[in-house]
Design a protein around this motif. Structure first.
Motif, PDB file in Angstrom:
ATOM      1  N   VAL A  53      43.673  44.098  32.250  1.00 16.06           N
ATOM      2  CA  VAL A  53      42.591  43.121  32.061  1.00 16.06           C
ATOM      3  C   VAL A  53      41.550  43.292  33.161  1.00 16.06           C
ATOM      4  O   VAL A  53      40.343  43.320  32.889  1.00 16.06           O
ATOM      5  CB  VAL A  53      43.135  41.676  32.051  1.00 16.06           C
ATOM      6  N   ARG A  54      41.993  43.431  34.397  1.00 18.53           N
ATOM      7  CA  ARG A  54      41.060  43.592  35.524  1.00 18.53           C
ATOM      8  C   ARG A  54      40.208  44.842  35.342  1.00 18.53           C
ATOM      9  O   ARG A  54      38.993  44.818  35.539  1.00 18.53           O
ATOM     10  CB  ARG A  54      41.839  43.654  36.839  1.00 18.53           C
ATOM     11  N   THR A  55      40.810  45.936  34.923  1.00 14.41           N
ATOM     12  CA  THR A  55      40.068  47.175  34.703  1.00 14.41           C
ATOM     13  C   THR A  55      39.052  47.001  33.577  1.00 14.41           C
ATOM     14  O   THR A  55      37.898  47.428  33.686  1.00 14.41           O
ATOM     15  CB  THR A  55      41.029  48.332  34.379  1.00 14.41           C
ATOM     16  N   LEU A  65      39.541  40.935  42.520  1.00 17.35           N
ATOM     17  CA  LEU A  65      40.613  40.058  42.065  1.00 17.35           C
ATOM     18  C   LEU A  65      40.179  39.339  40.790  1.00 17.35           C
ATOM     19  O   LEU A  65      39.018  38.987  40.621  1.00 17.35           O
ATOM     20  CB  LEU A  65      40.972  39.031  43.138  1.00 17.35           C
ATOM     21  N   LEU A  66      41.121  39.125  39.920  1.00 18.95           N
ATOM     22  CA  LEU A  66      40.872  38.461  38.641  1.00 18.95           C
ATOM     23  C   LEU A  66      41.359  37.025  38.741  1.00 18.95           C
ATOM     24  O   LEU A  66      42.503  36.783  39.136  1.00 18.95           O
ATOM     25  CB  LEU A  66      41.634  39.209  37.546  1.00 18.95           C
ATOM     26  N   ALA A  82      47.277  37.297  25.563  1.00 19.13           N
ATOM     27  CA  ALA A  82      45.926  36.736  25.591  1.00 19.13           C
ATOM     28  C   ALA A  82      45.668  36.172  26.979  1.00 19.13           C
ATOM     29  O   ALA A  82      46.369  35.268  27.432  1.00 19.13           O
ATOM     30  CB  ALA A  82      45.774  35.645  24.545  1.00 19.13           C
ATOM     31  N   VAL A  83      44.676  36.726  27.654  1.00 16.63           N
ATOM     32  CA  VAL A  83      44.359  36.318  29.026  1.00 16.63           C
ATOM     33  C   VAL A  83      42.925  35.798  29.057  1.00 16.63           C
ATOM     34  O   VAL A  83      41.997  36.489  28.651  1.00 16.63           O
ATOM     35  CB  VAL A  83      44.519  37.501  30.009  1.00 16.63           C
ATOM     36  N   THR A  84      42.782  34.562  29.537  1.00 19.09           N
ATOM     37  CA  THR A  84      41.456  33.983  29.756  1.00 19.09           C
ATOM     38  C   THR A  84      41.216  33.980  31.253  1.00 19.09           C
ATOM     39  O   THR A  84      42.085  33.592  32.031  1.00 19.09           O
ATOM     40  CB  THR A  84      41.392  32.544  29.207  1.00 19.09           C
ATOM     41  N   TYR A  85      40.036  34.435  31.656  1.00 22.63           N
ATOM     42  CA  TYR A  85      39.731  34.541  33.078  1.00 22.63           C
ATOM     43  C   TYR A  85      38.302  34.097  33.349  1.00 22.63           C
ATOM     44  O   TYR A  85      37.459  34.055  32.440  1.00 22.63           O
ATOM     45  CB  TYR A  85      39.961  35.973  33.577  1.00 22.63           C
ATOM     46  N   ALA A  86      38.045  33.740  34.604  1.00 22.60           N
ATOM     47  CA  ALA A  86      36.706  33.322  35.017  1.00 22.60           C
ATOM     48  C   ALA A  86      35.891  34.553  35.372  1.00 22.60           C
ATOM     49  O   ALA A  86      36.280  35.339  36.232  1.00 22.60           O
ATOM     50  CB  ALA A  86      36.791  32.381  36.206  1.00 22.60           C
ATOM     51  N   VAL A  87      34.773  34.720  34.686  1.00 26.67           N
ATOM     52  CA  VAL A  87      33.848  35.816  34.991  1.00 26.67           C
ATOM     53  C   VAL A  87      33.049  35.448  36.231  1.00 26.67           C
ATOM     54  O   VAL A  87      32.816  36.273  37.109  1.00 26.67           O
ATOM     55  CB  VAL A  87      32.911  36.084  33.785  1.00 26.67           C
ATOM     56  N   SER A  88      32.631  34.189  36.277  1.00 28.94           N
ATOM     57  CA  SER A  88      31.933  33.657  37.449  1.00 28.94           C
ATOM     58  C   SER A  88      32.282  32.184  37.551  1.00 28.94           C
ATOM     59  O   SER A  88      32.611  31.539  36.566  1.00 28.94           O
ATOM     60  CB  SER A  88      30.420  33.846  37.316  1.00 28.94           C
ATOM     61  N   GLY A  89      32.233  31.663  38.751  1.00 29.02           N
ATOM     62  CA  GLY A  89      32.586  30.261  38.957  1.00 29.02           C
ATOM     63  C   GLY A  89      34.083  30.042  38.837  1.00 29.02           C
ATOM     64  O   GLY A  89      34.882  30.948  39.051  1.00 29.02           O
ATOM     65  N   SER A  90      34.441  28.822  38.459  1.00 29.43           N
ATOM     66  CA  SER A  90      35.856  28.464  38.367  1.00 29.43           C
ATOM     67  C   SER A  90      36.296  28.372  36.912  1.00 29.43           C
ATOM     68  O   SER A  90      35.483  28.467  35.986  1.00 29.43           O
ATOM     69  CB  SER A  90      36.103  27.128  39.066  1.00 29.43           C
ATOM     70  N   CYS A  91      37.571  28.122  36.725  1.00 31.79           N
ATOM     71  CA  CYS A  91      38.120  28.009  35.368  1.00 31.79           C
ATOM     72  C   CYS A  91      37.631  26.756  34.652  1.00 31.79           C
ATOM     73  O   CYS A  91      37.618  26.711  33.427  1.00 31.79           O
ATOM     74  CB  CYS A  91      39.651  27.996  35.417  1.00 31.79           C
TER      75      CYS A  91
END
Length: 122
Positions: A53-55, A65-66, A82-91
């Motif tokens: 996911v990080r790549t 860091l993801l 299924a992974v949801t992550y913050a692109v910018s800011g917080s969750c």
């Protein structure tokens, strides 16, 4: 008050059926919905899925860091992660994205799905 048949065999059969129904209901309450995703702790993301996911998320900056916001799995002919992550800011108030990584049976490889922007769930 409860009326019970006078025949002991009939009472025993009714008891067994009622007990079987209760056990079935208890099992269904704890079971994963067939074909559905199951929520997991964000700390439970396997390292090889996290790295994939990080790549995919950061491409050239794959050492970043993801910030994982949620993690779900779905058992199919393999496992969908299924992974949801913050692109910018917080969750909670940042820009989020979700990607599904399909892990083939027996660890025969990973397929990275499309990264989709989503809205934070407040």
């Amino acid at each position: 008050f409860l009326l019970l048949p006078s025949d002991n065999a009939v009472c025993a059969e009714m008891f067994v059926r009622a007990l079987a129904a209760l056990l079935l209901l208890a099992a269904m309450a704890n079971a994963q919905i067939l074909g559905g995703f199951t929520a997991k702790k964000v700390d439970d993301v396997p390292s090889h899925i996290y790295d994939a996911v990080r790549t995919a998320a950061f491409e050239a900056e794959s050492n970043k860091l993801l910030n994982v916001c949620s993690y779900h799995t779905q058992v199919v002919a393999g496992v969908n992660h299924a992974v949801t992550y913050a692109v910018s800011g917080s969750c909670t108030d940042g820009e989020l994205a979700r990607v599904v990584i399909y892990e083939k049976l027996g660890g025969a490889g990973l397929e990275v799905g499309e990264i989709v922007a989503i809205k934070a769930e407040s």
